[in-house]
Design a protein around this motif. Structure first.
Motif, PDB file in Angstrom:
ATOM      1  N   ALA A   1       0.821  -1.216   0.000  1.00 56.48           N
ATOM      2  CA  ALA A   1       0.000   0.000   0.000  1.00 56.48           C
ATOM      3  C   ALA A   1       0.855   1.266   0.000  1.00 56.48           C
TER       4      ALA A   1
ATOM      5  N   HIS B   1      -0.437   2.374  -3.518  1.00 59.52           N
ATOM      6  CA  HIS B   1      -1.713   3.044  -3.233  1.00 59.52           C
ATOM      7  C   HIS B   1      -2.923   2.372  -3.889  1.00 59.52           C
TER       8      HIS B   1
ATOM      9  N   ASP C   1      -6.696   1.136  -4.672  1.00 55.72           N
ATOM     10  CA  ASP C   1      -7.978   1.837  -4.612  1.00 55.72           C
ATOM     11  C   ASP C   1      -8.976   1.089  -3.741  1.00 55.72           C
TER      12      ASP C   1
ATOM     13  N   LEU D   1      -3.009   5.691   4.039  1.00 59.61           N
ATOM     14  CA  LEU D   1      -3.654   6.092   2.782  1.00 59.61           C
ATOM     15  C   LEU D   1      -4.690   7.191   2.954  1.00 59.61           C
TER      16      LEU D   1
ATOM     17  N   SER E   1      -8.141   7.521   0.871  1.00 52.18           N
ATOM     18  CA  SER E   1      -8.079   7.209  -0.558  1.00 52.18           C
ATOM     19  C   SER E   1      -8.487   5.782  -0.922  1.00 52.18           C
ATOM     20  N   ALA E   2      -8.369   4.823  -0.011  1.00 48.64           N
ATOM     21  CA  ALA E   2      -8.705   3.433  -0.341  1.00 48.64           C
ATOM     22  C   ALA E   2     -10.045   3.051   0.283  1.00 48.64           C
TER      23      ALA E   2
END
Length: 126
Positions: free
Chosen positions: A44, A48, A50, A74, A77-78
């Motif tokens: 991650a 990164h 999703d 993150l 964002s995830a």
């Protein structure tokens, strides 16, 4: 920009994680596997993802702690999904407070996995 989300499947059960990853790759998704919390965090940090499908009951570090660490790493964002055999009230309550966005009980219908991807793919073109 690619339209396929970057998906990470995290489960210490190699058969379960590899099977789900293979199904997702067959559907054309950019899918990766981690066999534990440390691998998940390492991936991650570099890539990164999703969407993350994360088991809860893992040795070394459980999914609750991994979800919290992923959320810090993150930010928002995830989209993190608890993909677990546990489906009791205590688990559902902990999932809500541990950084997960959703809970899906195993064995999960593949349609449920595809729904998550369709609904939470930030890379889809409008």
């Amino acid at each position: 920009m690619p339209t396929s989300p970057r998906i990470l499947v995290v489960d210490d059960n190699r058969d379960a994680s590899d099977s789900l990853a293979e199904l997702l790759m067959f559907k054309g998704f950019d899918t990766h596997v981690a066999y534990g919390g440390a691998q998940a965090l390492n991936f991650a940090a570099r890539h990164h993802p999703d969407i993350i499908f994360l088991d809860i009951n893992m040795p070394e570090v459980d999914g609750y702690l991994v979800a919290g660490a992923l959320r810090e790493l993150l930010a928002s964002s995830a989209y993190i999904v608890a993909l677990t055999a546990y489906n009791d009230a205590e688990t559902l309550a902990r999932v809500k407070t541990s950084g997960f966005d959703e809970h899906i009980a195993k064995p999960a219908p593949f349609a449920s996995i595809l729904r998550v991807i369709a609904e939470h793919n930030p890379r889809q073109r409008s």
